[in-house]
Design an enzyme around this catalytic site. Structure first.
Site, PDB file in Angstrom:
ATOM      1  N   GLU A 181      33.681  35.312  44.336  1.00 45.98           N
ATOM      2  CA  GLU A 181      34.008  36.409  45.202  1.00 45.98           C
ATOM      3  C   GLU A 181      33.240  37.635  45.637  1.00 45.98           C
ATOM      4  O   GLU A 181      33.525  38.428  46.703  1.00 45.98           O
ATOM      5  CB  GLU A 181      34.842  37.335  44.020  1.00 45.98           C
ATOM      6  CG  GLU A 181      35.630  38.251  43.966  1.00 45.98           C
ATOM      7  CD  GLU A 181      36.727  39.186  42.106  1.00 45.98           C
ATOM      8  OE1 GLU A 181      35.978  38.322  41.301  1.00 45.98           O
ATOM      9  OE2 GLU A 181      37.362  39.943  43.101  1.00 45.98           O
ATOM     10  N   GLY A 209      39.554  45.148  39.045  1.00 43.32           N
ATOM     11  CA  GLY A 209      40.838  45.728  37.717  1.00 43.32           C
ATOM     12  C   GLY A 209      39.573  44.684  36.614  1.00 43.32           C
ATOM     13  O   GLY A 209      39.519  45.351  35.222  1.00 43.32           O
TER      14      GLY A 209
END
Ligand SMILES: *[C@@H]1O[C@H](CO)[C@@H](O)[C@H](O)[C@H]1NC(C)=O
Ligand SMILES: *[C@@H]1O[C@H](CO)[C@@H](O)[C@H](O)[C@H]1NC(C)=O
Ligand SMILES: *[C@@H]1O[C@H](CO)[C@@H](O)[C@H](O)[C@H]1NC(C)=O
Ligand SMILES: *[C@@H]1O[C@H](CO)[C@@H](O)[C@H](O)[C@H]1NC(C)=O
Length: 496
Positions: free
Chosen positions: A160, A199
């Site tokens: 990521e 998040g």
């Protein structure tokens, strides 16, 4: 035209593989397929992006022509742990849109991926069976469609981080660009570091020459024939939503109020919600009633809030010559950075709604203290119609300030090289504007498009970039300034 230098459209990820510390990223050669679909399954929601680019070599540019996107209704796929088939069902509306947006004859040749991030990493930690069921359900749904399904999987934090870095630098044309002379060349202007605040996790990724003391954080990349050595780390439970949960749990543990919430604000929290995340394990009481509601009020106390946020970072031990926090190796931050996702939203809130300057770390700290010192009535008066997460901006600002300064070790000088931009996710590599601006549109003031001298002339790409990232004007100016500040060596035309 040589293989690596003939790509102007965003690089399309054909696949990836992590073996040891080498991350291999395949980018499409030219000519490329015409459409691609990516589902970016984040912790709080899933977005679908359809991208398109011309396969014809006619103009030798390969500009992305148009795209569409779709927000999957409901929560992230990890929220379907108790009802996995619901995760698959939730995607149907967007997939039906994809059937319409991609011409029928192209369906079979259009690659389709789903990549899940930290929400699913957390679920895989607490309930691996549930995470497998969710992925199975999602795969089942995706294979019902005529696209070329290439897989649904959980990305590692390392992937990521690196995809975010590749995306940002690709869009800024730090790898390759198309020169006025009508040839591709490598600009050799250096890369920008990338910081993403999602998040459930946060990533920091930057090119470094420092020795890698922890091989887990070192990634070697080969892009467009160039070699890059990159430091990356993803901190699970340090995404914005999880940080807020952890602070809530700490507030319940140590105070009977929440020092980061504004005075005059109070709400009921369900203990089961607070403690169900693996991120709040440390604050979880030995026994608690998960169906009980507790009432909690804010106290607008900047100093207690700062202490609460400090508790998220541990500096007590470091097995390497230097660490960021929690014993994680990190070389000194080097070069300029782009900070996006919730970093941007936090800083943008301080600037736009609170009218506070955040050009320096000191100003960022003062701005956080200022927000934390507002009562609920004062905040509401200032930010009408933004009630949803309004009470949490104090904690968010305190966290961003401490993460950057104490956590990652940015000093004022390094902070001066950080620009805050809206959005660059790994899947958002494909997030192109709805339609390609025409030359007139692009040149018209007020449409958000203008040429950026020095970023190159790869047809419309610089303009698209500015729109894509939805930069307010001053951001674009700082971006321009940044691109000029970067060390520049005479660029060499590539062999074609
Ligand atoms: C390619 O060039 C031709 C003629 O200059 C133009 O009509 C066409 O729109 C261009 N295609 C793209 C994808 O820019
Ligand atoms: C869940 O985590 C384990 C351990 O890290 C890993 O081997 C497995 O592949 C993960 N599951 C999925 C679905 O990615
Ligand atoms: C837990 O809380 C619920 C809701 O307040 C209550 O009805 C229930 O009796 C409580 N259970 C225990 C064991 O205290
Ligand atoms: C908080 O606001 C009050 C006035 O509303 C002010 O007197 C005080 O100095 C502020 N405190 C901080 C830490 O900014």
């Amino acid at each position: 035209c040589s293989y690596q230098l003939c790509i102007c459209a965003p690089p399309i990820l054909l696949g990836w593989q992590t073996g040891g510390t080498q991350l291999h990223v395949w980018l499409t050669p030219f000519p490329s397929p015409q459409y691609g679909i990516v589902l970016d399954a984040g912790s709080s929601h899933t977005s679908m992006f359809i991208y398109k680019w011309p396969a014809d070599k006619e103009n030798d540019t390969g500009i992305v022509g148009q795209h569409s996107s779709c927000d999957v209704p409901g929560g992230g796929i990890s929220s379907y742990a108790d009802n996995p088939s619901g995760a698959g069902q939730s995607l149907v509306g967007c997939l039906e849109q994809a059937l319409r947006d991609v011409p029928k004859e192209r369906h079979a040749g259009t690659p389709l991926y789903l990549g899940a991030t930290a929400g699913m990493r957390l679920l895989n930690l607490t309930n691996p069976e549930a995470s497998t069921s969710v992925l199975t359900a999602v795969t089942h749904t995706l294979t019902q469609y005529p696209f070329d399904f290439r897989g649904a999987r959980i990305l590692s934090g390392q992937e990521e981080g690196v995809f975010g870095w590749v995306t940002a630098n690709y869009l800024l044309e730090n790898f390759i660009k198309y020169g006025w002379v009508g040839r591709w060349f490598r600009p050799r202007k250096g890369t920008l570091g990338a910081m993403d605040l999602g998040g459930a996790s946060t990533q920091i990724t930057f090119e470094t020459t420092s020795p890698a003391e922890d091989r887990a954080s070192e990634v070697q990349l080969r892009l467009y024939g160039q070699h890059y050595r990159v430091y990356t780390h993803s901190f699970l439970c340090y995404g914005r939503d999880q940080v807020l949960q952890r602070l809530l749990a700490s507030a319940l543990q140590t105070h009977s109020f929440h020092p980061c919430w504004p005075r005059g604000f109070s709400t009921h929290v369900l203990l089961g919600d607070v403690y169900q995340s693996p991120c709040t394990v440390a604050q979880r009481p030995q026994t608690f009633n998960s169906s009980a509601w507790v009432s909690l009020s804010g106290s607008s106390d900047p100093h207690l809030c700062r202490d609460l946020v400090s508790g998220l970072f541990s500096f007590s031990s470091c097995p390497f010559s230097r660490c960021s926090f929690n014993g994680v190796f990190q070389p000194p931050v080097a070069g300029n950075f782009i900070a996006f996702s919730a970093f941007f939203y936090t800083v943008d809130f301080l600037r736009t709604f609170m009218g506070l300057p955040v050009a320096t770390l000191q100003q960022l700290e003062a701005a956080a203290v200022n927000v934390c010192n507002q009562t609920w009535a004062q905040l509401q008066a200032r930010v009408p119609g933004q009630q949803a997460h309004l009470a949490d901006y104090c904690a968010g600002a305190m966290f961003v300030q401490q993460l950057l300064s104490r956590g990652y070790g940015f000093d004022e000088r390094a902070f001066g090289g950080v620009i805050f931009q809206k959005k660059v996710g790994w899947g958002l590599m494909f997030n192109m504007p709805k339609s390609r601006p025409t030359d007139t549109e692009a040149a018209a003031p007020g449409h958000g498009g203008w040429a950026v001298p020095g970023i190159g002339s790869c047809a419309h790409l610089p303009l698209q970039l500015l729109r894509l990232l939805e930069l307010p004007r001053r951001e674009a100016d700082s971006l321009r300034a940044l691109s000029v500040r970067l060390p520049r060596k005479p660029s060499q035309p590539a062999k074609v």
